[in-house]
Design a protein around this motif. Sequence first.
Motif, PDB file in Angstrom:
ATOM      1  N   ASP A 176     -23.007  -3.984  13.611  1.00 27.35           N
ATOM      2  CA  ASP A 176     -23.787  -4.042  12.377  1.00 27.35           C
ATOM      3  C   ASP A 176     -25.021  -3.156  12.451  1.00 27.35           C
ATOM      4  N   GLN A 177     -25.026  -2.227  13.400  1.00 30.46           N
ATOM      5  CA  GLN A 177     -26.099  -1.233  13.487  1.00 30.46           C
ATOM      6  C   GLN A 177     -25.718  -0.026  12.634  1.00 30.46           C
ATOM      7  N   VAL A 178     -26.646   0.469  11.814  1.00 35.38           N
ATOM      8  CA  VAL A 178     -26.336   1.572  10.905  1.00 35.38           C
ATOM      9  C   VAL A 178     -26.196   2.870  11.695  1.00 35.38           C
ATOM     10  N   PRO A 179     -25.023   3.519  11.634  1.00 34.10           N
ATOM     11  CA  PRO A 179     -24.814   4.757  12.394  1.00 34.10           C
ATOM     12  C   PRO A 179     -25.381   5.965  11.654  1.00 34.10           C
ATOM     13  N   PRO A 180     -25.471   7.105  12.326  1.00 38.50           N
ATOM     14  CA  PRO A 180     -25.909   8.326  11.642  1.00 38.50           C
ATOM     15  C   PRO A 180     -24.900   8.762  10.583  1.00 38.50           C
ATOM     16  N   GLN A 181     -25.349   9.626   9.707  1.00 37.14           N
ATOM     17  CA  GLN A 181     -24.494  10.177   8.660  1.00 37.14           C
ATOM     18  C   GLN A 181     -23.240  10.800   9.263  1.00 37.14           C
ATOM     19  N   SER A 182     -22.114  10.581   8.628  1.00 34.29           N
ATOM     20  CA  SER A 182     -20.788  11.096   9.000  1.00 34.29           C
ATOM     21  C   SER A 182     -20.154  10.337  10.148  1.00 34.29           C
ATOM     22  N   GLN A 183     -20.837   9.301  10.672  1.00 36.96           N
ATOM     23  CA  GLN A 183     -20.262   8.521  11.761  1.00 36.96           C
ATOM     24  C   GLN A 183     -19.918   7.101  11.319  1.00 36.96           C
ATOM     25  N   GLY A 184     -19.801   6.925  10.003  1.00 41.00           N
ATOM     26  CA  GLY A 184     -19.450   5.614   9.473  1.00 41.00           C
ATOM     27  C   GLY A 184     -18.847   5.724   8.092  1.00 41.00           C
ATOM     28  N   VAL A 185     -18.569   4.570   7.501  1.00 38.76           N
ATOM     29  CA  VAL A 185     -18.051   4.501   6.132  1.00 38.76           C
ATOM     30  C   VAL A 185     -18.771   3.353   5.426  1.00 38.76           C
ATOM     31  N   TRP A 186     -18.722   3.370   4.107  1.00 42.80           N
ATOM     32  CA  TRP A 186     -19.320   2.282   3.343  1.00 42.80           C
ATOM     33  C   TRP A 186     -18.303   1.148   3.220  1.00 42.80           C
ATOM     34  N   ALA A 187     -18.731  -0.048   3.564  1.00 43.98           N
ATOM     35  CA  ALA A 187     -17.850  -1.216   3.528  1.00 43.98           C
ATOM     36  C   ALA A 187     -18.680  -2.439   3.162  1.00 43.98           C
ATOM     37  N   PRO A 188     -18.064  -3.435   2.508  1.00 43.39           N
ATOM     38  CA  PRO A 188     -18.823  -4.624   2.093  1.00 43.39           C
ATOM     39  C   PRO A 188     -19.332  -5.425   3.286  1.00 43.39           C
ATOM     40  N   PHE A 189     -20.567  -5.906   3.150  1.00 42.49           N
ATOM     41  CA  PHE A 189     -21.168  -6.803   4.131  1.00 42.49           C
ATOM     42  C   PHE A 189     -21.929  -7.854   3.338  1.00 42.49           C
ATOM     43  N   PHE A 190     -21.419  -9.054   3.330  1.00 42.61           N
ATOM     44  CA  PHE A 190     -21.953 -10.126   2.492  1.00 42.61           C
ATOM     45  C   PHE A 190     -22.043  -9.695   1.028  1.00 42.61           C
ATOM     46  N   ARG A 192     -22.201  -6.741  -0.388  1.00 43.38           N
ATOM     47  CA  ARG A 192     -22.922  -5.518  -0.744  1.00 43.38           C
ATOM     48  C   ARG A 192     -22.520  -4.417   0.219  1.00 43.38           C
ATOM     49  N   ASP A 193     -22.282  -3.215  -0.304  1.00 48.25           N
ATOM     50  CA  ASP A 193     -21.852  -2.116   0.559  1.00 48.25           C
ATOM     51  C   ASP A 193     -22.928  -1.757   1.578  1.00 48.25           C
ATOM     52  N   ALA A 194     -22.496  -1.614   2.822  1.00 51.74           N
ATOM     53  CA  ALA A 194     -23.386  -1.228   3.913  1.00 51.74           C
ATOM     54  C   ALA A 194     -22.707  -0.121   4.704  1.00 51.74           C
ATOM     55  N   TYR A 195     -23.490   0.857   5.141  1.00 52.41           N
ATOM     56  CA  TYR A 195     -22.923   1.947   5.937  1.00 52.41           C
ATOM     57  C   TYR A 195     -22.568   1.387   7.317  1.00 52.41           C
ATOM     58  N   THR A 196     -21.283   1.462   7.668  1.00 53.25           N
ATOM     59  CA  THR A 196     -20.753   0.737   8.823  1.00 53.25           C
ATOM     60  C   THR A 196     -20.117   1.697   9.817  1.00 53.25           C
ATOM     61  N   MET A 197     -20.426   1.504  11.091  1.00 52.80           N
ATOM     62  CA  MET A 197     -19.888   2.380  12.127  1.00 52.80           C
ATOM     63  C   MET A 197     -18.369   2.249  12.241  1.00 52.80           C
ATOM     64  N   THR A 198     -17.728   3.348  12.562  1.00 53.06           N
ATOM     65  CA  THR A 198     -16.284   3.363  12.811  1.00 53.06           C
ATOM     66  C   THR A 198     -15.973   3.569  14.286  1.00 53.06           C
ATOM     67  N   LEU A 199     -17.012   3.685  15.112  1.00 55.08           N
ATOM     68  CA  LEU A 199     -16.810   3.991  16.523  1.00 55.08           C
ATOM     69  C   LEU A 199     -15.954   2.946  17.218  1.00 55.08           C
ATOM     70  N   SER A 200     -16.208   1.672  16.950  1.00 56.72           N
ATOM     71  CA  SER A 200     -15.443   0.622  17.631  1.00 56.72           C
ATOM     72  C   SER A 200     -13.959   0.715  17.291  1.00 56.72           C
ATOM     73  N   ALA A 201     -13.642   0.971  16.020  1.00 55.74           N
ATOM     74  CA  ALA A 201     -12.241   1.092  15.620  1.00 55.74           C
ATOM     75  C   ALA A 201     -11.594   2.321  16.265  1.00 55.74           C
ATOM     76  N   ARG A 202     -12.328   3.428  16.345  1.00 60.75           N
ATOM     77  CA  ARG A 202     -11.783   4.639  16.948  1.00 60.75           C
ATOM     78  C   ARG A 202     -11.561   4.464  18.449  1.00 60.75           C
ATOM     79  N   LEU A 203     -12.490   3.785  19.114  1.00 58.88           N
ATOM     80  CA  LEU A 203     -12.325   3.539  20.548  1.00 58.88           C
ATOM     81  C   LEU A 203     -11.103   2.663  20.811  1.00 58.88           C
ATOM     82  N   ALA A 204     -10.943   1.626  19.992  1.00 56.75           N
ATOM     83  CA  ALA A 204      -9.792   0.728  20.169  1.00 56.75           C
ATOM     84  C   ALA A 204      -8.483   1.463  19.920  1.00 56.75           C
TER      85      ALA A 204
END
Length: 276
Positions: A176-190, A192-204
């Motif tokens: 739930d830490q906001v990543p730098p631009q181009s390193q995440g996507v917008w996704a709902p969080f409670f 409301r859209d929040a910029y969300t990291m994709t690193l964990s999904a890519r690593l997995a």
Amino acid sequence: MFLVFKLLSYLPLWLLHGVGYGLGWVAFLLSSTYRQRFAANARQAGLGAAQRRAAVGQSGMLVAELPRLWLGAPVPVVWQGRQHVEAALQGGRGVVFLTPHLGCFEITAQAYAQAFGQQGRPMTVLFRPPRQAWLAPLVTQSRARPGMETAPTTLAGVKQMLKALKAGDCVGLLPDQVPPQSQGVWAPFFGRDAYTMTLSARLAAQSGATVLVAWGERLPWGQGYVVHVRPLDAPVSPDLTVAAGQINAAMEALILQCPTQYLWGYARYKAPRATP
């Protein structure tokens, strides 16, 4: 500063938490920006007034307990769900630990390092040195402990984490830490859209690692902590936007287990900073 932290590390946990509770309210009352963001984020998640008041003090405890966790004697820790970690490591596929800003997220990595990392299965965590120069040596030293390794928030750090996973080891992330631009996507969080990291999904996806969610519950009166661990409800989707939504939903479920210990003052809905 090191000497101050060292002296504070000798204090009992109940006393540090008591001081932290007061400091949490001082920060809340003195900073209108922090207060408004805290209240808005908590309301967005549906917290009532009593829960919001309790969360104010818990946020201060998060800061006050650091001297003891970084430089003091070990604190009592109980595991709930340890079998999920053991099963994942025995499978040899590596583990991606996802820990939100909930409770004492510092203790989750320390507990893993003590229970598993020192037995040859270290945890690698992303580490960005603090902006304050006087604080950097203290934080760096606190993270340098047996069973725990740090990776810089750069491409080299990502490669280091991927290498650890392919070796069957563990990595830890704050999803739930906001990543730098181009390193995440917008996704709902409670809701409301929040910029969300994709690193964990890519690593997995690239390593085939098991994804586990975890958080460290702060027990009352300085009794210690409970590290809660469980798997995701479903495998992480290969679609990064869908995966970000999955992970946010999993974090919401964790947070609602104990909403008074979430760091509601964190600017979760801010715009991402430019990629360096």
